[in-house]
Design an enzyme around this catalytic site. Structure first.
Site, PDB file in Angstrom:
ATOM      1  N   ASP A  38       0.877  -1.173   0.000  1.00  0.00           N
ATOM      2  CA  ASP A  38       0.000   0.000   0.000  1.00  0.00           C
ATOM      3  C   ASP A  38       0.911   1.218   0.000  1.00  0.00           C
ATOM      4  OD1 ASP A  38       0.854   0.311   2.619  1.00  0.00           O
ATOM      5  OD2 ASP A  38      -1.147   0.222   3.511  1.00  0.00           O
ATOM      6  N   HIS A  39       0.326   2.401   0.219  1.00  0.00           N
ATOM      7  CA  HIS A  39       1.120   3.637   0.189  1.00  0.00           C
ATOM      8  C   HIS A  39       2.187   3.662   1.273  1.00  0.00           C
ATOM      9  CE1 HIS A  39      -2.386   3.959   2.753  1.00  0.00           C
ATOM     10  NE2 HIS A  39      -1.675   4.782   3.519  1.00  0.00           N
ATOM     11  N   CYS A  46       3.028  -3.341   3.910  1.00  0.00           N
ATOM     12  CA  CYS A  46       2.216  -2.186   4.328  1.00  0.00           C
ATOM     13  C   CYS A  46       2.961  -1.513   5.477  1.00  0.00           C
ATOM     14  CB  CYS A  46       0.782  -2.584   4.659  1.00  0.00           C
ATOM     15  SG  CYS A  46       0.558  -3.656   6.079  1.00  0.00           S
ATOM     16  N   THR A  95       2.680  -1.786   8.810  1.00  0.00           N
ATOM     17  CA  THR A  95       3.085  -2.746   9.840  1.00  0.00           C
ATOM     18  C   THR A  95       3.246  -4.163   9.310  1.00  0.00           C
ATOM     19  OG1 THR A  95       0.765  -3.217  10.320  1.00  0.00           O
ATOM     20  CG2 THR A  95       1.828  -1.473  11.629  1.00  0.00           C
ATOM     21  N   GLY A 152      -1.972  -5.676   8.526  1.00  0.00           N
ATOM     22  CA  GLY A 152      -3.170  -5.669   7.690  1.00  0.00           C
ATOM     23  C   GLY A 152      -3.008  -6.561   6.479  1.00  0.00           C
ATOM     24  N   HIS A 183       8.896 -24.654   8.403  1.00  0.00           N
ATOM     25  CA  HIS A 183       7.857 -25.360   9.163  1.00  0.00           C
ATOM     26  C   HIS A 183       6.442 -25.101   8.661  1.00  0.00           C
ATOM     27  CE1 HIS A 183      10.324 -26.244  13.085  1.00  0.00           C
ATOM     28  NE2 HIS A 183      10.954 -26.598  11.978  1.00  0.00           N
ATOM     29  N   ASN A 184       6.195 -23.935   8.120  1.00  0.00           N
ATOM     30  CA  ASN A 184       4.815 -23.575   7.739  1.00  0.00           C
ATOM     31  C   ASN A 184       4.582 -23.548   6.238  1.00  0.00           C
ATOM     32  OD1 ASN A 184       5.638 -21.216  10.145  1.00  0.00           O
ATOM     33  ND2 ASN A 184       4.258 -22.901  10.627  1.00  0.00           N
ATOM     34  N   ARG A 197       7.115   0.329   8.477  1.00  0.00           N
ATOM     35  CA  ARG A 197       7.290   1.155   9.684  1.00  0.00           C
ATOM     36  C   ARG A 197       7.916   0.356  10.817  1.00  0.00           C
ATOM     37  NH1 ARG A 197       1.178   3.575   8.897  1.00  0.00           N
ATOM     38  NH2 ARG A 197       1.716   5.114   7.299  1.00  0.00           N
ATOM     39  N   ARG A 256       6.836 -34.144   9.359  1.00  0.00           N
ATOM     40  CA  ARG A 256       5.739 -33.847  10.293  1.00  0.00           C
ATOM     41  C   ARG A 256       5.125 -32.478  10.022  1.00  0.00           C
ATOM     42  NH1 ARG A 256      10.449 -32.677  12.801  1.00  0.00           N
ATOM     43  NH2 ARG A 256      10.572 -30.853  14.169  1.00  0.00           N
ATOM     44  N   HIS A 257       5.913 -31.585   9.448  1.00  0.00           N
ATOM     45  CA  HIS A 257       5.384 -30.250   9.147  1.00  0.00           C
ATOM     46  C   HIS A 257       4.380 -30.297   7.998  1.00  0.00           C
ATOM     47  CE1 HIS A 257       8.178 -28.780  12.029  1.00  0.00           C
ATOM     48  NE2 HIS A 257       9.190 -29.322  11.363  1.00  0.00           N
ATOM     49  N   ARG A 267       1.047 -31.015   9.387  1.00  0.00           N
ATOM     50  CA  ARG A 267       0.458 -29.837  10.032  1.00  0.00           C
ATOM     51  C   ARG A 267      -0.043 -28.814   9.009  1.00  0.00           C
ATOM     52  NH1 ARG A 267       5.466 -30.254  14.253  1.00  0.00           N
ATOM     53  NH2 ARG A 267       4.605 -32.042  15.360  1.00  0.00           N
TER      54      ARG A 267
HETATM   55  C1  RB5 Z   1      -1.855   2.624   6.537  1.00  0.00           C
HETATM   56  O1  RB5 Z   1      -1.858   3.800   7.259  1.00  0.00           O
HETATM   57  C2  RB5 Z   1      -1.675   1.446   7.481  1.00  0.00           C
HETATM   58  O2  RB5 Z   1      -2.812   1.262   8.249  1.00  0.00           O
HETATM   59  C3  RB5 Z   1      -1.369   0.181   6.706  1.00  0.00           C
HETATM   60  O3  RB5 Z   1      -0.243   0.387   5.912  1.00  0.00           O
HETATM   61  C4  RB5 Z   1      -1.053  -1.048   7.517  1.00  0.00           C
HETATM   62  O4  RB5 Z   1      -0.090  -0.794   8.480  1.00  0.00           O
HETATM   63  C5  RB5 Z   1      -2.186  -1.781   8.030  1.00  0.00           C
HETATM   64  O5  RB5 Z   1      -2.063  -2.842   8.678  1.00  0.00           O
END
Ligand code: RB5
Length: 147
Positions: free
Chosen positions: A10-11, A67, A69, A72, A100-101, A111, A134-135, A138
């Site tokens: 995203d932005h 994104c 974090t 999302g 494993h996954n 960020r 085993r993985h 799962r």
């Molecule tokens: C955008 O501001 C922010 O919410 C998005 O990039 C992300 O971190 C969402 O989980």
């Protein structure tokens, strides 16, 4: 033939996505970058869906989503049947998500991790094979949750 990766952000993930794409290309992957290509605010679930569906259909070996974090993107991508998206903040998590996954989508938070760590996470994710055994049992149980 080079394995394909489909990438998007995203932005809030533009800069790290660009670095992550370069890191994947440097490791021999063919990267299809779905954008966005401007800093305008966009809704991350739409990009998570685009990438997740491509991976789930087998049109790309891996997905890469960035994104702010990574949270999302990982929540949204994991709603797509067939996607096992891993939000990673360390090389260790990236290796384990593959070993494993059998994660098929890597999510990063611009960020949270800088370009140096972010690209090291990409490299670790792409280099690590799934251990199976085993993985695999799962992972099959995860797949059964989708039915
Ligand atoms: C955008 O501001 C922010 O919410 C998005 O990039 C992300 O971190 C969402 O989980």
């Amino acid at each position: 033939m080079a394995e394909r990766i489909v990438a998007a952000s995203d932005h809030a993930g533009l800069a790290l996505r660009a670095e992550a794409v370069k890191a994947a290309q440097a490791r021999g992957f063919l990267v299809e970058d779905l954008g966005p290509f401007s800093a305008e605010s966009v809704d991350y679930p739409e990009f998570a869906r685009l990438v997740g569906e491509r991976v789930a259909r087998g049109e790309a070996r891996f997905g890469l989503l960035v994104c702010g974090t990574g949270i999302g993107m990982s929540i949204a991508a994991n709603k797509v049947p067939g996607v096992r998206a891993a939000l990673c903040t360390s090389e260790f998590e990236a290796r384990m998500s593959r070993a494993h996954n059998d994660a098929n989508v890597l999510c990063l938070g611009q960020r949270v991790v800088g370009a140096g760590l972010g690209t090291a996470i990409v490299a670790a994710f792409l280099a690590e094979p799934f251990e199976g055994g085993r993985h695999a049992r799962r992972v099959d149980l995860i797949k059964a949750l989708e039915k």
